[in-house]
Design a protein around this motif. Sequence first.
Motif, short mmCIF file in Angstrom:
data_model
loop_
_atom_site.label_atom_id
_atom_site.label_comp_id
_atom_site.label_asym_id
_atom_site.label_seq_id
_atom_site.Cartn_x
_atom_site.Cartn_y
_atom_site.Cartn_z
N VAL A 76 61.00 32.43 70.26
CA VAL A 76 61.10 30.97 70.29
C VAL A 76 62.48 30.66 70.85
N TYR A 78 65.30 27.68 71.70
CA TYR A 78 65.77 26.36 71.31
C TYR A 78 66.84 25.92 72.31
N THR A 104 60.43 26.18 60.27
CA THR A 104 60.37 24.93 61.02
C THR A 104 61.76 24.31 61.12
N ALA A 112 61.34 18.25 66.79
CA ALA A 112 60.75 19.58 66.70
C ALA A 112 59.29 19.53 66.25
N GLU A 116 56.92 22.13 68.02
CA GLU A 116 56.42 23.26 67.24
C GLU A 116 54.89 23.28 67.23
N THR A 119 53.84 24.67 70.57
CA THR A 119 54.10 26.11 70.62
C THR A 119 53.08 26.87 69.78
N TYR A 120 52.74 26.35 68.62
CA TYR A 120 51.69 26.96 67.82
C TYR A 120 50.36 26.94 68.59
N PHE A 127 55.11 28.08 62.30
CA PHE A 127 56.38 27.49 61.90
C PHE A 127 56.28 27.17 60.41
N HIS A 130 56.22 23.61 58.30
CA HIS A 130 55.90 22.46 59.17
C HIS A 130 54.97 21.50 58.43
#
Length: 177
Positions: A76, A78, A104, A112, A116, A119-120, A127, A130
């Motif tokens: 991941v 950032y 998360t 985010a 997130e 991305t999941y 995460f 979350h």
Amino acid sequence: MALETTVIESKISEKFGSEVLNFRMEHDIFVFEATPAVIKDVIRFMKEDKTLRFNFMTDLCGIHYPDNDKDSRFAVVYLLHNWIDNVRVRIKTYLNGDKPEVDTMVEIFSAANWMERETYDFYGIIFKGHPNLKRILNDEGMVSFPMRKEFPLEDSGRTDKDDRFFGRTPNNYEPNK
């Protein structure tokens, strides 16, 4: 006074020790890695520290490295921005291929939340903590994650293609006989 990369590195290294590593410049952006165990604390520290002030999360995304060792099969990334000093930083954390999960960042950066979920949805990275981790762009009934590099790009059984015409042979030129 501008925020120097040496200051960023020393403050983060001093606080997190060997859990942060590989500090470097890549294409005019300061980059480093953090272990999944501390990534949330690193991001929170970078936002709340009075000197660092990384107050904006520009992006968060996943990467699949199918050829890496199992412990670093996913990552991941950032991207943080300090608007006051106009400094950008990229932080990467590597995740286990069998169980890709990381904490998360929603409590730190509200932005985010969507990132997130995306991305999941595409990589299957969990995460933890979350508030609503479910698919956001793909169908809820999907069982695979489309950005994972788990399947060949093309059907090897196709007969309607000749690789010579697509530049995929070692010698793409065959002289006329």
